[in-house]
Design an enzyme around this catalytic site. Structure first.
Site, PDB file in Angstrom:
ATOM      1  N   HIS A 109       6.882  -7.419  -2.144  1.00  0.00           N
ATOM      2  CA  HIS A 109       6.766  -6.761  -0.948  1.00  0.00           C
ATOM      3  C   HIS A 109       7.598  -7.429   0.109  1.00  0.00           C
ATOM      4  CE1 HIS A 109       3.304  -4.727  -2.161  1.00  0.00           C
ATOM      5  NE2 HIS A 109       2.514  -5.773  -2.052  1.00  0.00           N
ATOM      6  N   LYS A 123       1.057  -1.162  -0.076  1.00  0.00           N
ATOM      7  CA  LYS A 123       0.088  -0.007   0.063  1.00  0.00           C
ATOM      8  C   LYS A 123       0.712   1.182  -0.100  1.00  0.00           C
ATOM      9  CE  LYS A 123      -3.481  -0.824  -0.620  1.00  0.00           C
ATOM     10  NZ  LYS A 123      -4.035  -1.362  -1.941  1.00  0.00           N
ATOM     11  N   SER A 168      -4.195   2.945   4.334  1.00  0.00           N
ATOM     12  CA  SER A 168      -4.695   2.436   3.179  1.00  0.00           C
ATOM     13  C   SER A 168      -4.645   0.902   3.576  1.00  0.00           C
ATOM     14  CB  SER A 168      -3.417   2.716   2.157  1.00  0.00           C
ATOM     15  OG  SER A 168      -3.489   2.369   1.025  1.00  0.00           O
TER      16      SER A 168
HETATM   17  P1  A3P Z   1      -4.941   4.896  -0.864  1.00  0.00           P
HETATM   18  O1  A3P Z   1      -5.582   3.698  -0.112  1.00  0.00           O
HETATM   19  O2  A3P Z   1      -4.642   5.840   0.201  1.00  0.00           O
HETATM   20  O3  A3P Z   1      -6.041   5.620  -1.451  1.00  0.00           O
HETATM   21  P2  A3P Z   1      -0.166  -0.316  -3.602  1.00  0.00           P
HETATM   22  O4  A3P Z   1      -0.502  -0.113  -5.104  1.00  0.00           O
HETATM   23  O5  A3P Z   1       0.940  -0.066  -3.132  1.00  0.00           O
HETATM   24  O6  A3P Z   1      -1.424  -1.326  -3.067  1.00  0.00           O
HETATM   25  O7  A3P Z   1      -1.076   1.199  -3.015  1.00  0.00           O
HETATM   26  C1  A3P Z   1      -2.236   1.624  -3.154  1.00  0.00           C
HETATM   27  C2  A3P Z   1      -2.229   3.005  -2.629  1.00  0.00           C
HETATM   28  O8  A3P Z   1      -1.832   3.952  -3.766  1.00  0.00           O
HETATM   29  C3  A3P Z   1      -3.521   3.366  -2.731  1.00  0.00           C
HETATM   30  O9  A3P Z   1      -3.868   4.572  -1.549  1.00  0.00           O
HETATM   31  C4  A3P Z   1      -4.032   4.187  -3.936  1.00  0.00           C
HETATM   32  O10 A3P Z   1      -5.106   4.898  -4.178  1.00  0.00           O
HETATM   33  C5  A3P Z   1      -2.600   4.782  -4.145  1.00  0.00           C
HETATM   34  N1  A3P Z   1      -2.568   4.962  -5.613  1.00  0.00           N
HETATM   35  C6  A3P Z   1      -2.535   4.304  -6.622  1.00  0.00           C
HETATM   36  N2  A3P Z   1      -2.222   4.894  -7.762  1.00  0.00           N
HETATM   37  C7  A3P Z   1      -2.125   6.170  -7.535  1.00  0.00           C
HETATM   38  C8  A3P Z   1      -1.931   7.396  -8.003  1.00  0.00           C
HETATM   39  N3  A3P Z   1      -1.713   7.245  -9.313  1.00  0.00           N
HETATM   40  N4  A3P Z   1      -1.687   8.541  -7.396  1.00  0.00           N
HETATM   41  C9  A3P Z   1      -1.901   8.603  -6.157  1.00  0.00           C
HETATM   42  N5  A3P Z   1      -2.059   7.767  -5.392  1.00  0.00           N
HETATM   43  C10 A3P Z   1      -2.052   6.321  -6.040  1.00  0.00           C
END
Ligand code: A3P
Length: 278
Positions: A92, A30, A122
Site C-alpha cells: 500500500h 480498500k 470501505s
Molecule cells: P467494500 O468494503 O466496498 O465491499 P482491499 O482488498 O483492497 O482491502 O479492498 C476490499 C474491498 O474490495 C471491499 O469493498 C471488498 O468487498 C471489495 N472486493 C473484494 N473482492 C471483490 C470482488 N471480487 N468484486 C468486487 N469487490 C470486491
C-alpha cells in the site's frame, strides 16, 4: 507528573531485494487489492497448484510487503520465503516509498485505484472491523480525516496521483480502476493478461472470472479473511458489498458538497479521471 518518553524519528533504510520477475500489486487500502491479488494468483497458479487454492489464504500467497507487527511474521520475511515464481507481492506504499530494487529490476507493477468516495466508505468499515487499524471514530470524523490524509498510508489524493505520474515515466505499471473491473471483468482480464504477457485459454479465463466473482470470494475461506482473527467479521464482513456507489448511502448532501469542492482543488490532473457510478 512524569511524562512518558516521546518516540524519536529515525531514518529507515529498507533492503528488500526484488527479482526481475516479481509482480508488485500496489493499491491504496480498500481499492480492490484482494480481488486483483486473487485474479493474479489464479492466472499464475490456478492450474498448477490446486493445493495452494485449497489451503493457503490469499494474504499468505501474496504477502503484504511493509507489514511489521509483533503478532505476525514480517511481510519482507514472507516475501523472501515465497517458494513460487513469479512472486506476487502486495503493497500500500505511496510510490515514493516503494523499495528501489523494484525499479532497478524493472518489475511489473499492477496498480489498482478506486474512486475516493467508495474507497473512503470501505476504509471506514474496515477500520471498524479490524483491530489492526486505528479506531475510525464516527463516519463524519473519519471522512474529515480521510480528506486531510490523516489515515493509514496517508492521502488517497497523493497516492493515486503519485502512481499515475510514475506510470508516465515507467512503462511497466498497469494502472487499473476498480470501477472498470466491476463494469467488465472480462475486458479488464484481457488487458491485464496482455500487460503480463499471458495468453490463457478461453476456459482458463472463464475459470478466473468465475472464481474471482464477489460472491464466490465471499464464500471462499481462502479469500474472505475468515482465518484472520484480528478481524471481527460480525461487525462488518471483509467481503462487504463489493459495489460502486455505496458512498450514496453514507454521504450526507452537505458532506458530498464539501467533498466535491475539496476534491476539485486536490485532483487537478485532467488525465486522471474516476467514476463514482457505473
Ligand atoms: P467494500 O468494503 O466496498 O465491499 P482491499 O482488498 O483492497 O482491502 O479492498 C476490499 C474491498 O474490495 C471491499 O469493498 C471488498 O468487498 C471489495 N472486493 C473484494 N473482492 C471483490 C470482488 N471480487 N468484486 C468486487 N469487490 C470486491
Amino acid at each position: 507528573m512524569e511524562l512518558s518518553p516521546r518516540p524519536t524519528l529515525f531514518d529507515f533504510h529498507g533492503n528488500f531485494k526484488a527479482r526481475p520477475d516479481d509482480i508488485l500489486i500496489a493499491t491504496y487500502p480498500k481499492a480492490g487489492t484482494t480481488w486483483v491479488s486473487y485474479i493474479l494468483d489464479l492466472l499464475y497458479f490456478g492450474q498448477t497448484c490446486p493445493e495452494r487454492q485449497a489451503s493457503i489464504p490469499i494474504h499468505e500467497r501474496v504477502p503484504f510487503l511493509e507489514i511489521s507487527t509483533s503478532t505476525q511474521p514480517k511481510g519482507k520475511h514472507c516475501a523472501d520465503q515465497l517458494p513460487t515464481t513469479p512472486r506476487l507481492i502486495k503493497t500500500h506504499l505511496p510510490v515514493q516509498f516503494v523499495p528501489k530494487s523494484f525499479w532497478e529490476q524493472n518489475c511489473r507493477i499492477v496498480y489498482v485505484a478506486r474512486n475516493a468516495k467508495d474507497n473512503a466508505v470501505s476504509f471506514f468499515h474496515f477500520g471498524q472491523m479490524s483491530n489492526g487499524q486505528p479506531e475510525p471514530g464516527e463516519w463524519s470524523t473519519f471522512l474529515e480525516d480521510f480528506m486531510k490524509g490523516k489515515v493509514q498510508f496517508g492521502s488517497w489524493y497523493d497516492h493515486v496521483n503519485g502512481w499515475w505520474e510514475k506510470k508516465q515515466m515507467y512503462s511497466k505499471i498497469h494502472y487499473m480502476f476498480y470501477e472498470d473491473l466491476i463494469e467488465d471483468t472480462g475486458r479488464e482480464l484481457d488487458q491485464l493478461c496482455s500487460f503480463l504477457g499471458l495468453s490463457p485459454s478461453l476456459e482458463e479465463k472463464e475459470r478466473v472470472a468465475i472464481g474471482s466473482k464477489f460472491d464466490n470470494m465471499k464464500q471462499n475461506n481462502m479469500t474472505n479473511y475468515s482465518t484472520v482473527h484480528t478481524m471481527n467479521q460480525k461487525v462488518s464482513p471483509f467481503m462487504r458489498k463489493g459495489i460502486v456507489g455505496d458512498w450514496k448511502t453514507h454521504f450526507t448532501v452537505s458532506q458530498n458538497e464539501e467533498f466535491d469542492k475539496d476534491y476539485k482543488q486536490k485532483m487537478t490532473n485532467p488525465t486522471l479521471k474516476f467514476r463514482t457510478e457505473v
